[in-house]
Design an enzyme around this catalytic site. Structure first.
Site, PDB file in Angstrom:
ATOM      1  N   LYS A  37       0.863  -1.190   0.000  1.00 46.56           N
ATOM      2  CA  LYS A  37       0.000   0.000   0.000  1.00 46.56           C
ATOM      3  C   LYS A  37       0.894   1.233   0.000  1.00 46.56           C
ATOM      4  O   LYS A  37       1.710   1.424   0.898  1.00 46.56           O
ATOM      5  CB  LYS A  37      -0.900   0.001   1.250  1.00 46.56           C
ATOM      6  CG  LYS A  37      -1.653   1.328   1.455  1.00 46.56           C
ATOM      7  CD  LYS A  37      -2.609   1.289   2.660  1.00 46.56           C
ATOM      8  CE  LYS A  37      -3.206   2.672   2.937  1.00 46.56           C
ATOM      9  NZ  LYS A  37      -4.107   2.682   4.116  1.00 46.56           N
ATOM     10  N   ASP A  94      -2.413  10.285   3.360  1.00 43.79           N
ATOM     11  CA  ASP A  94      -3.807   9.901   3.566  1.00 43.79           C
ATOM     12  C   ASP A  94      -4.522  10.966   4.402  1.00 43.79           C
ATOM     13  O   ASP A  94      -4.456  10.954   5.633  1.00 43.79           O
ATOM     14  CB  ASP A  94      -3.889   8.538   4.263  1.00 43.79           C
ATOM     15  CG  ASP A  94      -5.333   8.077   4.436  1.00 43.79           C
ATOM     16  OD1 ASP A  94      -6.238   8.699   3.842  1.00 43.79           O
ATOM     17  OD2 ASP A  94      -5.554   7.079   5.164  1.00 43.79           O
ATOM     18  N   LYS A 127     -10.042  13.085   7.674  1.00 43.01           N
ATOM     19  CA  LYS A 127      -9.637  12.746   9.042  1.00 43.01           C
ATOM     20  C   LYS A 127      -9.653  14.013   9.891  1.00 43.01           C
ATOM     21  O   LYS A 127      -9.276  15.077   9.404  1.00 43.01           O
ATOM     22  CB  LYS A 127      -8.205  12.191   9.029  1.00 43.01           C
ATOM     23  CG  LYS A 127      -8.080  10.781   8.506  1.00 43.01           C
ATOM     24  CD  LYS A 127      -6.620  10.328   8.554  1.00 43.01           C
ATOM     25  CE  LYS A 127      -6.425   9.003   7.849  1.00 43.01           C
ATOM     26  NZ  LYS A 127      -7.097   7.874   8.512  1.00 43.01           N
ATOM     27  N   ASP A 135       1.647   6.460   5.299  1.00 37.54           N
ATOM     28  CA  ASP A 135       0.680   5.510   4.750  1.00 37.54           C
ATOM     29  C   ASP A 135       1.192   4.797   3.483  1.00 37.54           C
ATOM     30  O   ASP A 135       0.450   4.038   2.859  1.00 37.54           O
ATOM     31  CB  ASP A 135      -0.649   6.229   4.484  1.00 37.54           C
ATOM     32  CG  ASP A 135      -1.857   5.336   4.727  1.00 37.54           C
ATOM     33  OD1 ASP A 135      -1.715   4.327   5.432  1.00 37.54           O
ATOM     34  OD2 ASP A 135      -2.935   5.653   4.196  1.00 37.54           O
ATOM     35  N   ASP A 148     -12.019   7.277   3.409  1.00 36.95           N
ATOM     36  CA  ASP A 148     -10.826   7.026   4.227  1.00 36.95           C
ATOM     37  C   ASP A 148     -10.460   5.536   4.258  1.00 36.95           C
ATOM     38  O   ASP A 148      -9.412   5.162   4.762  1.00 36.95           O
ATOM     39  CB  ASP A 148     -11.058   7.561   5.650  1.00 36.95           C
ATOM     40  CG  ASP A 148      -9.761   7.752   6.416  1.00 36.95           C
ATOM     41  OD1 ASP A 148      -8.686   7.669   5.782  1.00 36.95           O
ATOM     42  OD2 ASP A 148      -9.823   7.980   7.638  1.00 36.95           O
ATOM     43  N   GLU A 154      -9.336   3.813   1.896  1.00 41.14           N
ATOM     44  CA  GLU A 154      -8.789   3.882   0.532  1.00 41.14           C
ATOM     45  C   GLU A 154      -7.740   2.814   0.253  1.00 41.14           C
ATOM     46  O   GLU A 154      -7.540   2.427  -0.891  1.00 41.14           O
ATOM     47  CB  GLU A 154      -8.199   5.278   0.286  1.00 41.14           C
ATOM     48  CG  GLU A 154      -6.756   5.500   0.788  1.00 41.14           C
ATOM     49  CD  GLU A 154      -6.589   5.365   2.293  1.00 41.14           C
ATOM     50  OE1 GLU A 154      -7.598   5.504   3.024  1.00 41.14           O
ATOM     51  OE2 GLU A 154      -5.462   5.104   2.750  1.00 41.14           O
ATOM     52  N   ARG A 193      -7.625  -0.365   0.843  1.00 39.84           N
ATOM     53  CA  ARG A 193      -8.172  -1.603   0.270  1.00 39.84           C
ATOM     54  C   ARG A 193      -8.534  -1.412  -1.200  1.00 39.84           C
ATOM     55  O   ARG A 193      -8.552  -2.381  -1.957  1.00 39.84           O
ATOM     56  CB  ARG A 193      -9.360  -2.085   1.119  1.00 39.84           C
ATOM     57  CG  ARG A 193     -10.497  -1.115   1.201  1.00 39.84           C
ATOM     58  CD  ARG A 193     -11.434  -1.416   2.370  1.00 39.84           C
ATOM     59  NE  ARG A 193     -10.880  -0.973   3.659  1.00 39.84           N
ATOM     60  CZ  ARG A 193     -11.478  -1.151   4.834  1.00 39.84           C
ATOM     61  NH1 ARG A 193     -12.630  -1.786   4.915  1.00 39.84           N
ATOM     62  NH2 ARG A 193     -10.917  -0.724   5.944  1.00 39.84           N
TER      63      ARG A 193
HETATM   64  N1  BES Z   1      -4.189   4.749   6.751  1.00 38.20           N
HETATM   65  C1  BES Z   1      -5.311   4.495   7.566  1.00 38.20           C
HETATM   66  C2  BES Z   1      -5.022   3.508   8.700  1.00 38.20           C
HETATM   67  C3  BES Z   1      -3.999   3.920   9.726  1.00 38.20           C
HETATM   68  C4  BES Z   1      -4.402   4.347  10.966  1.00 38.20           C
HETATM   69  C5  BES Z   1      -2.646   3.795   9.474  1.00 38.20           C
HETATM   70  C6  BES Z   1      -3.474   4.690  11.920  1.00 38.20           C
HETATM   71  C7  BES Z   1      -1.714   4.144  10.439  1.00 38.20           C
HETATM   72  C8  BES Z   1      -2.130   4.577  11.664  1.00 38.20           C
HETATM   73  C9  BES Z   1      -6.447   3.916   6.708  1.00 38.20           C
HETATM   74  O1  BES Z   1      -6.491   4.337   5.400  1.00 38.20           O
HETATM   75  C10 BES Z   1      -7.735   4.308   7.326  1.00 38.20           C
HETATM   76  O2  BES Z   1      -7.995   5.476   7.376  1.00 38.20           O
HETATM   77  N2  BES Z   1      -8.530   3.324   7.771  1.00 38.20           N
HETATM   78  C11 BES Z   1      -9.784   3.573   8.364  1.00 38.20           C
HETATM   79  C12 BES Z   1     -10.780   2.589   7.796  1.00 38.20           C
HETATM   80  C13 BES Z   1     -12.211   2.861   8.167  1.00 38.20           C
HETATM   81  C14 BES Z   1     -12.680   4.172   7.534  1.00 38.20           C
HETATM   82  C15 BES Z   1     -13.078   1.722   7.710  1.00 38.20           C
HETATM   83  C16 BES Z   1      -9.629   3.393   9.872  1.00 38.20           C
HETATM   84  O3  BES Z   1      -8.890   2.510  10.288  1.00 38.20           O
HETATM   85  O4  BES Z   1     -10.219   4.172  10.621  1.00 38.20           O
HETATM   86 ZN    ZN Z   2      -4.707   4.890   4.581  1.00 39.27          ZN
HETATM   87 MN    MN Z   3      -7.508   6.164   5.133  1.00 37.33          MN
END
Ligand code: BES
Ligand code: ZN
Ligand code: MN
Length: 512
Positions: free
Chosen positions: A274, A279, A286, A297, A356, A358, A360
């Site tokens: 990834k 992000d 966020k 990210d 967010d 993204e 996947r």
């Molecule tokens: N890049 C983030 C996940 C992340 C969180 C990486 C903390 C490093 C530290 C990912 O893209 C994300 O935002 N995931 C969301 C998914 C949700 C919206 C289903 C999450 O984990 O909140």
């Molecule tokens: Zn992310």
């Molecule tokens: Mn994200």
């Protein structure tokens, strides 16, 4: 980069700025570790009691600086804690040596040369110490100390230079196993540190295009074939996931393929990373407090890139194909909206409920593309979910897979190379939470078990019968706390050691 040499010199005779010795935690106080006998002698056999007087216990992470007696050729002795004295007939673990060496190298920033007199019984110990020292010496200073009048540097406020040279004592420089250990440690740590540099580079400089250019240059240098799909090629190919995530940004997305091949390879390993260079969350923005470190990210792509280059540098007899899914996730008038439906490279449609989620989306495309080439196994690495950080904390990555034996192998390999990981399930009942009234699947499901839901989403894009594992490194990829062992603040290079060992095992025919 810090230089590494194996030295036959004795601890009392080598000239250096500091001499590093190990001290372990014994039942009755600190115990000087093997390798430091000559140093102890220079202290009239009283090094342990001197250390105890200074409050040292031998605990992991502890460093004690002592002025050296005049019979030594270094002005300073640095005693690093190794943790508990090993049980009878056992040795210090590789990870305790790695961490102690890392601590020492980190403490010695600003010095030119340090001699390491830590316990070395076999080439594996020398390798661990070399890895720890070369990883611990790392610092990211590319954006500091460049003020035009050099005022900061003059005031001593500029960044300290990393320890320049590590001399390993107790190793056998002419022994094949030791030579190979040193060479492997150098190649591996240089690539881990390269991954760290990429992760730490601010997102205004490390765009998808810039990352692709770095990969192209490294490919030329190390005989790796590199192909880059730009936004036009991605559109032509129907990569709706990668394009969708990237469409809100001024910096267009890329899919990079790195192919390392070996003439005697019997197996092909595919690695997918990834690579979200930033992000923001997109339209599902966020909140403040959650996006300051989101340059990290792309840590999965950095790990995959580093692992492919390391495999090439080590000349492993296995084909390794790396796929870097690079995009920047930004909100704008052209960004995807919650409610949009994307057609993925596989043909499947995805309703984007949360922009967010993204990672996947870009990984789905890259996984399908990687599976087209029928690899023997495929591993993706991603900072995928906050839920995985909730579940496992900041130092442990989660492993999910469609094959129990493969998941177990990766967990064991990670343990062996000193990376903390834990197997996680893919409970099938969580799939229905991603049912969409409009598309084939939604990019979000139940909140509970969010890391596993993300894993189940990815599974949908893995070809039938292909062995696959998913590493969610959201916790350990970026270290925000105080440095420890060989782990600095910022990008850590998480998963590189596991991936490289997996490639080595595959080359040796030890897996499936
Ligand atoms: N890049 C983030 C996940 C992340 C969180 C990486 C903390 C490093 C530290 C990912 O893209 C994300 O935002 N995931 C969301 C998914 C949700 C919206 C289903 C999450 O984990 O909140
Ligand atoms: Zn992310
Ligand atoms: Mn994200």
């Amino acid at each position: 980069m810090t230089a590494l040499t194996l030295s036959t010199a004795g601890a009392a005779t080598l000239r250096a700025d500091a001499l590093v010795v190990g001290v372990a935690k014994g039942a009755k106080g600190p115990v000087v570790a093997p390798g430091a006998e000559a140093v102890d002698k220079a202290f009239d056999g009283k090094l342990a009691s001197v250390l105890e007087t200074l409050g040292a216990s031998g605990a992991e992470g502890e460093v004690t600086k002592l002025p050296a007696p005049s019979s030594l050729k270094t002005p300073v002795v640095l005693a690093v804690g190794l943790g508990p004295v090993p049980e009878k007939d056992e040795a210090f673990t590789a990870e305790s040596l790695r961490r102690a060496a890392g601590c020492a190298a980190r403490t010695l920033a600003g010095s030119k040369k340090a001699a390491f007199a830590l316990p070395v019984e076999a080439s594996e110990d020398a390798e661990a110490i070399a890895e720890g020292a070369l990883l611990g010496a790392y610092s990211f200073t590319a954006y500091q100390g460049g003020e035009k009048d050099a005022k900061n540097a003059k005031n001593g406020n500029g960044p300290k230079q990393p320890l320049a040279e590590v001399a390993l004592l107790g190793a056998k420089p002419r022994d094949k196993a030791y030579k190979a250990a040193a060479e492997r440690a150098i190649a591996l740590t240089e690539e881990i540190n390269r991954a760290r540099d990429l992760i730490n580079t601010p997102p205004n400089d490390l765009t998808p295009e810039a990352f692709a250019a770095v990969a192209t240059a490294a490919g030329k240098e190390h005989g790796i074939k590199v192909q880059v799909l730009d936004e036009k090629a991605l559109a032509k190919g129907g990569f709706g996931g990668i394009l969708g995530v990237g469409q809100g940004s001024q910096n267009p997305p890329r899919l990079v393929k790195l192919s390392y091949t070996h003439s005697k390879a019997a197996k092909t390993l595919a690695l997918v990373g990834k690579g979200i260079t930033y992000d923001s969350g997109g339209i599902s923005l966020k909140p403040a407090g959650h996006n300051e470190t989101m340059k990290c990210d792309m840590s999965g792509a950095a790990a995959v890139f580093a692992a492919v280059v390391a495999a090439a540098r080590l000349g492993l007899a296995v084909n390794v194909t790396g796929w870097l899914a690079l995009a920047e996730n930004m909100p704008s008038g052209s960004a995807i909206r919650p409610g949009d439906v994307l057609r993925m490279y596989s043909g499947k449609t995805v309703e984007v409920l949360n922009t967010d989620a993204e990672g996947r989306l870009v990984l789905g495309d890259a996984l399908t593309r990687a599976c087209e080439e029928n690899p023997d196994a495929i591993v993706d690495v991603a900072t995928l979910t906050g839920a995985m950080v909730m579940a496992l904390g900041h130092r442990t990555f989660g492993i999910m897979a469609n094959d129990d034996a493969f998941r177990t192998s990766i967990h064991e390999i990670a343990e062996e190379v000193g990376e903390q990981s834990w197997p996680m399930p893919l409970p099938p009942e969580l799939r229905k939470g991603m049912d969409s009234p409009t598309a084939d699947i939604a990019n979000m499901g139940e909140r509970m078990g969010g890391g596993l839901v993300a894993g189940l989403f990815l599974k949908e894009f893995v070809g039938e019968g292909i062995t696959w594992a998913h590493l969610d490194i959201a916790g350990p990829a970026f270290h925000e706390g105080a440095p420890f062992g060989y782990t600095p603040k910022g990008g850590t290079g998480s998963a590189v050691r596991t991936l490289v060992k997996l490639a080595e095992r595959t080359a040796d025919g030890d897996l499936g």
